[in-house]
Design a protein around this motif. Structure first.
Motif, mmCIF file in Angstrom:
data_model
loop_
_atom_site.group_PDB
_atom_site.id
_atom_site.type_symbol
_atom_site.label_atom_id
_atom_site.label_comp_id
_atom_site.label_asym_id
_atom_site.label_seq_id
_atom_site.Cartn_x
_atom_site.Cartn_y
_atom_site.Cartn_z
ATOM 1 N N GLN A 46 29.448 58.296 43.624
ATOM 2 C CA GLN A 46 28.213 58.723 42.965
ATOM 3 C C GLN A 46 27.034 58.642 43.939
ATOM 4 N N LEU A 47 26.961 57.559 44.709
ATOM 5 C CA LEU A 47 25.879 57.403 45.689
ATOM 6 C C LEU A 47 25.905 58.505 46.743
ATOM 7 N N SER A 48 27.092 58.876 47.174
ATOM 8 C CA SER A 48 27.196 59.867 48.248
ATOM 9 C C SER A 48 26.771 61.253 47.794
ATOM 10 N N SER A 49 26.881 61.528 46.488
ATOM 11 C CA SER A 49 26.507 62.856 45.993
ATOM 12 C C SER A 49 25.142 62.881 45.310
ATOM 13 N N ALA A 50 24.520 61.710 45.131
ATOM 14 C CA ALA A 50 23.235 61.641 44.426
ATOM 15 C C ALA A 50 22.104 62.190 45.283
ATOM 16 N N THR A 51 21.161 62.840 44.613
ATOM 17 C CA THR A 51 19.959 63.314 45.292
ATOM 18 C C THR A 51 18.840 62.300 45.042
ATOM 19 N N GLN A 52 17.751 62.431 45.761
ATOM 20 C CA GLN A 52 16.677 61.432 45.708
ATOM 21 C C GLN A 52 16.242 61.043 44.293
ATOM 22 N N PRO A 53 15.985 61.980 43.382
ATOM 23 C CA PRO A 53 15.513 61.533 42.060
ATOM 24 C C PRO A 53 16.584 60.810 41.238
ATOM 25 N N THR A 54 17.849 60.960 41.597
ATOM 26 C CA THR A 54 18.903 60.317 40.813
ATOM 27 C C THR A 54 19.484 59.082 41.495
ATOM 28 N N LEU A 55 18.894 58.689 42.618
ATOM 29 C CA LEU A 55 19.358 57.475 43.293
ATOM 30 C C LEU A 55 18.892 56.242 42.511
ATOM 31 N N PRO A 56 19.688 55.190 42.544
ATOM 32 C CA PRO A 56 19.265 53.980 41.841
ATOM 33 C C PRO A 56 18.132 53.265 42.565
ATOM 34 N N SER A 57 17.347 52.534 41.793
ATOM 35 C CA SER A 57 16.303 51.673 42.350
ATOM 36 C C SER A 57 16.886 50.342 42.786
ATOM 37 N N ILE A 90 20.222 45.662 47.056
ATOM 38 C CA ILE A 90 21.460 45.254 46.396
ATOM 39 C C ILE A 90 21.371 43.763 46.092
ATOM 40 N N ILE A 91 21.734 43.397 44.871
ATOM 41 C CA ILE A 91 21.828 41.995 44.483
ATOM 42 C C ILE A 91 23.293 41.701 44.214
ATOM 43 N N ALA A 113 19.481 39.348 47.313
ATOM 44 C CA ALA A 113 19.617 38.078 46.606
ATOM 45 C C ALA A 113 21.068 37.862 46.200
ATOM 46 N N TYR A 114 21.358 36.631 45.852
ATOM 47 C CA TYR A 114 22.664 36.238 45.333
ATOM 48 C C TYR A 114 22.428 35.453 44.058
ATOM 49 N N ILE A 115 22.953 35.939 42.954
ATOM 50 C CA ILE A 115 22.837 35.206 41.697
ATOM 51 C C ILE A 115 24.232 34.972 41.131
ATOM 52 N N THR A 116 24.379 33.851 40.451
ATOM 53 C CA THR A 116 25.676 33.500 39.895
ATOM 54 C C THR A 116 25.723 33.825 38.403
ATOM 55 N N LYS A 117 26.927 34.107 37.967
ATOM 56 C CA LYS A 117 27.174 34.332 36.544
ATOM 57 C C LYS A 117 27.395 32.975 35.902
ATOM 58 N N LYS A 123 17.620 34.100 36.161
ATOM 59 C CA LYS A 123 18.349 35.027 37.041
ATOM 60 C C LYS A 123 17.905 36.457 36.781
ATOM 61 N N LEU A 124 17.569 36.748 35.535
ATOM 62 C CA LEU A 124 17.059 38.073 35.199
ATOM 63 C C LEU A 124 15.728 38.333 35.900
ATOM 64 N N LYS A 125 14.908 37.290 36.067
ATOM 65 C CA LYS A 125 13.644 37.422 36.775
ATOM 66 C C LYS A 125 13.875 37.823 38.233
ATOM 67 N N VAL A 126 14.930 37.303 38.837
ATOM 68 C CA VAL A 126 15.265 37.689 40.224
ATOM 69 C C VAL A 126 15.578 39.174 40.274
ATOM 70 N N ILE A 127 16.345 39.661 39.309
ATOM 71 C CA ILE A 127 16.681 41.087 39.244
ATOM 72 C C ILE A 127 15.399 41.916 39.083
ATOM 73 N N GLU A 128 14.519 41.477 38.188
ATOM 74 C CA GLU A 128 13.284 42.218 37.916
ATOM 75 C C GLU A 128 12.389 42.347 39.149
ATOM 76 N N GLU A 129 12.453 41.376 40.046
ATOM 77 C CA GLU A 129 11.629 41.432 41.275
ATOM 78 C C GLU A 129 11.919 42.677 42.106
ATOM 79 N N TYR A 130 13.111 43.216 41.984
ATOM 80 C CA TYR A 130 13.506 44.354 42.809
ATOM 81 C C TYR A 130 13.452 45.679 42.071
ATOM 82 N N LEU A 131 12.953 45.650 40.838
ATOM 83 C CA LEU A 131 12.834 46.893 40.064
ATOM 84 C C LEU A 131 11.447 47.481 40.194
#
Length: 131
Positions: A46-57, A90-91, A113-117, A123-131
């Motif tokens: 999916q990443l290899s075929s995605a265009t700029q507007p459809t790439l993940p944040s 990437i987290i 970052a590295y977060i554990t399950k 841990k959600l706050k760590v994810i939000e920092e990169y959004l």
């Protein structure tokens, strides 16, 4: 978090984790689109075929998966990244608490970052920092 649609890839072979993270992120913003991949190969395709507007944040990546693990994903991603203008943060999210894994993350520039399950609000706050 800004109020615009953002795409998050969740790459994990555990369907329950996908359900949990979608619920947790959904409570944070209506402007997130969570795309689930049960194997790393599909996410790379999916990443290899995605265009700029459809790439993940952001990519949330499990370390231990069948066939292609998180480290293999990172290696393959490096090849894709060279053809893109901007790197995608990437987290790594794993149940491993092995110190060697955490040290490896620190020496892997693609990983923010590295977060554990299991996930919790901190841990959600760590994810939000990169959004």
């Amino acid at each position: 978090m800004e109020d615009m649609n953002k795409i998050v890839y969740v790459v994990d072979d555990d369907e329950i984790f996908h359900f949990i993270i979608k619920k947790m992120l959904g409570h944070q913003s209506n402007h997130l689109v969570v795309t689930s991949f049960l194997c790393a190969e599909e996410a790379l395709e999916q990443l290899s075929s995605a265009t700029q507007p459809t790439l993940p944040s952001l990519i949330i990546l499990d370390m231990n998966m069948q066939r292609m693990n998180g480290w293999d994903f990172i290696e393959a991603y490096r090849g894709l990244k060279t053809s893109r203008e901007n790197a995608i943060p990437i987290i790594m999210c794993s149940s491993s608490v092995d110190v060697r894994d955490m040290q490896k993350v620190q020496h892997t520039p693609e990983l923010m970052a590295y977060i554990t399950k299991p996930l919790d609000k901190n841990k959600l706050k760590v994810i939000e920092e990169y959004l």
